[in-house]
Design an enzyme around this catalytic site. Sequence first.
Site, PDB file in Angstrom:
ATOM      1  N   GLU A 231       0.871  -1.176   0.000  1.00 22.86           N
ATOM      2  CA  GLU A 231       0.000   0.000   0.000  1.00 22.86           C
ATOM      3  C   GLU A 231       0.899   1.215   0.000  1.00 22.86           C
ATOM      4  O   GLU A 231       1.628   1.463   0.963  1.00 22.86           O
ATOM      5  CB  GLU A 231      -0.933   0.020   1.209  1.00 22.86           C
ATOM      6  CG  GLU A 231      -1.926   1.171   1.099  1.00 22.86           C
ATOM      7  CD  GLU A 231      -2.857   1.278   2.276  1.00 22.86           C
ATOM      8  OE1 GLU A 231      -2.689   2.232   3.059  1.00 22.86           O
ATOM      9  OE2 GLU A 231      -3.735   0.409   2.424  1.00 22.86           O
ATOM     10  N   LEU A 232       0.819   2.002  -1.092  1.00 21.68           N
ATOM     11  CA  LEU A 232       1.818   3.031  -1.337  1.00 21.68           C
ATOM     12  C   LEU A 232       1.181   4.423  -1.345  1.00 21.68           C
ATOM     13  O   LEU A 232       0.200   4.657  -0.649  1.00 21.68           O
ATOM     14  CB  LEU A 232       2.545   2.708  -2.647  1.00 21.68           C
ATOM     15  CG  LEU A 232       3.093   1.265  -2.726  1.00 21.68           C
ATOM     16  CD1 LEU A 232       3.722   0.998  -4.080  1.00 21.68           C
ATOM     17  CD2 LEU A 232       4.079   1.003  -1.596  1.00 21.68           C
TER      18      LEU A 232
ATOM     19  N   CYS B 274      -2.648   7.697   4.415  1.00 19.22           N
ATOM     20  CA  CYS B 274      -2.552   7.320   3.002  1.00 19.22           C
ATOM     21  C   CYS B 274      -3.873   7.534   2.273  1.00 19.22           C
ATOM     22  O   CYS B 274      -3.893   7.785   1.074  1.00 19.22           O
ATOM     23  CB  CYS B 274      -2.092   5.865   2.878  1.00 19.22           C
ATOM     24  SG  CYS B 274      -3.121   4.692   3.777  1.00 19.22           S
TER      25      CYS B 274
END
Length: 538
Positions: free
Chosen positions: A275-276, A309
């Site tokens: 998960e970026l 994020c």
Amino acid sequence: MSAQSPTPEPMVTGPHDPEHDPKASYALEPEYVEALTARIVSTTGATSPTYSPIHGQPLANIPQSSVDDVAEAFRRARRAQAAWARTSLDDRAQMLLRLHDLVLDRQDEIVDLICWETGKARKHAFEEPVHIALTARYYGRTAHRHLDSERRLGILPLLTRAEVNRVPKGVVGIIAPWNYPFSLALCDGLPALLAGNAVVTKPDAQTMLTALLGAQLLEEAGFPKDLWQVVAGPGRELGTPLIKSSDYVCFTGSTATGKVIAQQCAERLIGCSLELGGKNPLLVLRDASVERAAEGAIRASFASAGQLCMSTERIFVADQIYDRFVERLVARTEALSLGASLDWDVDMGTLISPDQVETVTAHVADALAKGARVLTGGKARPDLGPYYYEPTILEGVTPDMTCFAEETFGPVISLYRFHDEADAIDRANAGRYGLNASIFSQDGDRARWIARQIKAGSVNINEAYGATFGSVDTPMGGMRESGMGRRQGGEGIHRFTETQAVATQRLLRFSPQFGLSEETYAKVQTANFRLLKKLGRA
């Protein structure tokens, strides 16, 4: 510490009450810190200090692990996993349900530690134990649905029995970030444990204590001591050894680092979930409730000071309501309270480090130098603490500005008008990311139709991020350069298993019998296959 062992009480040197000076010196009791850090696999004798971003005060000296310590952690984990894989699924599930209760019972302790280590507002820190409790309960209740062997169609009805087993991969390596230090330290590992794996995790250096408290709670819930190993140290030193020993890797962090990890996993032919980064859009359609959209946009953009994020950084608003929306958004933003407190009365806390302050400051300065306008905010607040930055709204952001397409990861949002919804969708999809999006509209069917056109792994309608984040039966992850793989739901546990096909053949074998020649046998089989098609069998 075993499940029966007494729990050390978290203590602070100053009283914890709303009247207490928020700038007073908070310090964790040495015995409490020692009990947590004893869980780190470390033989080096070296330590690294950690500090609270609230006022830069020291919190702990964290023992540092070596490459040999990483190897030792995997040795222990593999030994524990061999026994754990033979533990019944019902017993594993019960431990998750006990963890659910422990997390809810100890939420004040967990939230305090999150606030100390990250500086986020208490109401945002509260999301983390809630998310872990939801995750533990979900997988505890759905264990058999996801992991029981499944019957499948055999090649010959009645004569062939086929099934698929879910076999644990072995030891899962988790590299966890600092921004959600409790939730992201545990949420990937819980389904990994349920699936029969062990875990070796390397939490971020800035938030080790919160991750270690998670490890302590796992043991108190009944999970075997060596099943969850923790190492501490710089990612540049321990990351590669961890990946080289893992059977699967989970990483949450920057896109640049994620690409390196993906390459290292590919070289070993092991899987990974990443998960970026994100540059998440929020669309406010012309029929949206202005008040609800403004309230949602505040949470979408400034929760955890924008260090999330899933956080929104771009807001696209229909012409028809743009001016009214901006007025309410600015007013709500200016009404937010900033400050250093462990209590519930603060709306937004601090950034975590000087690096984050530098990035946010540079993005805003670049935008202003190139013609953008600040509607509110736009400056650091060292009077509140070393890393505070005001919630900031920009207008007039253009493609030549850094914050137009690059992730800021701070409390900065850019506003854009749109007239045509198709244009808004195209602009929302521009760029290289695709993690999260939000749509505000009173027409749910239309919003869901638009959601299908948004290139994002999750889309929230009339909500910032909580609807998908909290719906743990649904998968969560990114498209494009926002990552690969999914956490939560069936996808979130199946990634930690190998699928094994087992088929049992009865009576007839797959070769000529009863005196048939090979040619005649082939004709008989062909006739059987034609018959099965006519009967509607897959």
